[in-house]
Motif scaffolding. Sequence first.
Motif, mmCIF file in Angstrom:
data_model
loop_
_atom_site.group_PDB
_atom_site.id
_atom_site.type_symbol
_atom_site.label_atom_id
_atom_site.label_comp_id
_atom_site.label_asym_id
_atom_site.label_seq_id
_atom_site.Cartn_x
_atom_site.Cartn_y
_atom_site.Cartn_z
ATOM 1 N N TYR A 1 0.847 -1.192 0.000
ATOM 2 C CA TYR A 1 0.000 0.000 0.000
ATOM 3 C C TYR A 1 0.881 1.239 0.000
ATOM 4 C CZ TYR A 1 -2.867 -3.738 1.891
ATOM 5 O OH TYR A 1 -3.494 -4.945 2.082
ATOM 6 N N GLY B 1 -0.846 6.746 1.597
ATOM 7 C CA GLY B 1 -2.242 7.154 1.791
ATOM 8 C C GLY B 1 -3.146 5.965 2.052
ATOM 9 N N ASP B 2 -2.895 4.861 1.336
ATOM 10 C CA ASP B 2 -3.680 3.641 1.545
ATOM 11 C C ASP B 2 -3.389 3.046 2.925
ATOM 12 O OD1 ASP B 2 -4.734 3.823 -1.060
ATOM 13 O OD2 ASP B 2 -3.040 2.681 -1.889
ATOM 14 N N THR C 1 -2.468 8.907 10.436
ATOM 15 C CA THR C 1 -2.236 9.859 9.353
ATOM 16 C C THR C 1 -0.893 9.591 8.678
ATOM 17 O OG1 THR C 1 -1.104 11.504 10.728
ATOM 18 C CG2 THR C 1 -3.530 11.659 10.581
ATOM 19 N N ALA D 1 -2.395 4.668 5.502
ATOM 20 C CA ALA D 1 -3.013 5.577 6.471
ATOM 21 C C ALA D 1 -4.502 5.265 6.596
ATOM 22 C CB ALA D 1 -2.802 7.031 6.054
ATOM 23 N N ALA D 2 -5.180 5.093 5.478
ATOM 24 C CA ALA D 2 -6.616 4.806 5.507
ATOM 25 C C ALA D 2 -6.894 3.455 6.166
ATOM 26 C CB ALA D 2 -7.175 4.822 4.085
ATOM 27 N N ARG D 3 -6.063 2.465 5.893
ATOM 28 C CA ARG D 3 -6.274 1.128 6.460
ATOM 29 C C ARG D 3 -5.942 1.056 7.943
ATOM 30 N NH1 ARG D 3 -6.893 -3.154 3.025
ATOM 31 N NH2 ARG D 3 -6.923 -2.611 0.817
ATOM 32 N N GLY E 1 -5.744 3.916 10.114
ATOM 33 C CA GLY E 1 -6.291 4.992 10.933
ATOM 34 C C GLY E 1 -5.221 5.932 11.462
#
Length: 158
Positions: free
Chosen positions: A13, A16-17, A25, A19-21, A23
């Motif tokens: 990933y 950004g991916d 930043t 971070a999204a997965r 939680g």
Amino acid sequence: MNSTPDLPGVSAYRIGDAAARSGVTAANIRYYEKEGLIEPPSRGDNSYRFYGDGDVHRLRFIRLCRAMDMSLDEVRTLLALDLRSKADCDAACVALDAHLGHVRERLRELRSLEKDLIALRDCCDGTDAQCHIIETLHARADRQPATQPQRGRAARHV
């Protein structure tokens, strides 16, 4: 999900991916790398960072510990432990007991602060010509001793 160009089929990933997965930043991911809490990720030909599922799990672990108000050193200690080792289980208990001590001290500080704020709030009911809360704060500021700026980390845990 983006696979690294040189490792087809392997989950990887971009930041950004991840971070999204996780939680966490992207800025905190970079900070945790700098602090050694996560390994520097592999990079693709385009210099993008690529994180695997293990990295995402580690980031979630860090986020969970930080949500419990653990310091980075406490998180680092727990990350270094092996969940299958009895000695490491004992070390985890010691680390958590120490953190509980910090939390209990902070609770005492917060209770004292609450009493102080209530007393300050009780100084003024808003009916006088001037605000006694502001007046009291100015008086306290005048009584504060002059001190040198503190260098380094604060003595407090949190």
